[in-house]
Design an enzyme around this catalytic site. Structure first.
Site, mmCIF file in Angstrom:
data_model
loop_
_atom_site.group_PDB
_atom_site.id
_atom_site.type_symbol
_atom_site.label_atom_id
_atom_site.label_comp_id
_atom_site.label_asym_id
_atom_site.label_seq_id
_atom_site.Cartn_x
_atom_site.Cartn_y
_atom_site.Cartn_z
ATOM 1 N N CYS A 80 -35.583 -55.409 57.311
ATOM 2 C CA CYS A 80 -36.310 -56.582 56.256
ATOM 3 C C CYS A 80 -34.858 -57.234 55.811
ATOM 4 C CB CYS A 80 -37.032 -56.117 55.318
ATOM 5 S SG CYS A 80 -38.790 -56.106 55.581
ATOM 6 N N HIS A 81 -35.071 -58.650 55.748
ATOM 7 C CA HIS A 81 -33.998 -59.310 55.127
ATOM 8 C C HIS A 81 -33.898 -59.260 53.489
ATOM 9 C CE1 HIS A 81 -34.173 -61.116 59.010
ATOM 10 N NE2 HIS A 81 -32.892 -61.379 59.043
ATOM 11 N N ASP A 132 -50.267 -41.501 41.888
ATOM 12 C CA ASP A 132 -49.331 -40.354 40.946
ATOM 13 C C ASP A 132 -49.814 -40.282 39.477
ATOM 14 O OD1 ASP A 132 -47.046 -38.830 40.697
ATOM 15 O OD2 ASP A 132 -46.434 -40.458 39.266
#
Length: 163
Positions: A80-81, A132
């Protein structure tokens, strides 16, 4: 699908991974919306919505985690950029009929490539944060239906998931 859309753009001619060169693409307004959900026991959903979980405000923490994740997507997804995001938001909607908490992320930028991965990453990390923070009271939780809902801008134009 056109032939151009059948190509795997992250592979070179030899089949090796590469980051796509977007240097010649025009800078345009980009937006992506993604959704997902966490299915849980009804009691867990009530604890979240009432703010009564021992670890604190689940939605506030998950919202910040999702926004942070959108900003760090290039560090998490190898090809990804790195993008200069102008907006990232994460919203939650309880769905008591499905015993689920719906998550929606919207991400925007002015750039040469889209923000779909940033929106999907925001939803994913928000969902993992909810898991979580609630796992001590509900080990049956399930994260599912993470998907792109819409994207706007870029060479391929606008896209909306069919209902």
């Amino acid at each position: 699908m056109s032939e151009a859309h059948n190509e795997l753009t992250h592979l070179d001619a030899a089949g090796h991974a590469r980051m796509v060169d977007v240097g010649d693409k025009a800078v345009t307004a980009r937006e992506a919306v993604a959704r997902g959900r966490v299915v849980m026991q009804p009691e867990t959903l009530a604890l979240i919505m009432d703010g009564k979980l021992p670890k604190g405000d689940v939605l506030a923490v998950a919202r910040v985690a999702g926004i942070m994740a959108a900003k760090r997507t290039a560090e998490l997804i190898p090809l990804c950029h790195l993008l200069n995001l102008s907006h990232a938001s994460v919203q939650f909607t309880p769905d008591p009929a499905s015993n689920a908490l719906e998550i929606e992320a919207t991400v925007r930028c002015q750039g040469q490539t889209g923000v779909e991965m940033e929106a999907l990453t925001a939803v994913s990390i928000a969902a993992l944060t909810i898991y979580d923070m609630c796992k001590a009271v509900d080990k049956t939780m399930q994260i599912d239906q993470i998907r792109l809902i819409a994207k706007r801008g870029g060479r391929s134009g606008d896209w909306q998931r069919p209902r």
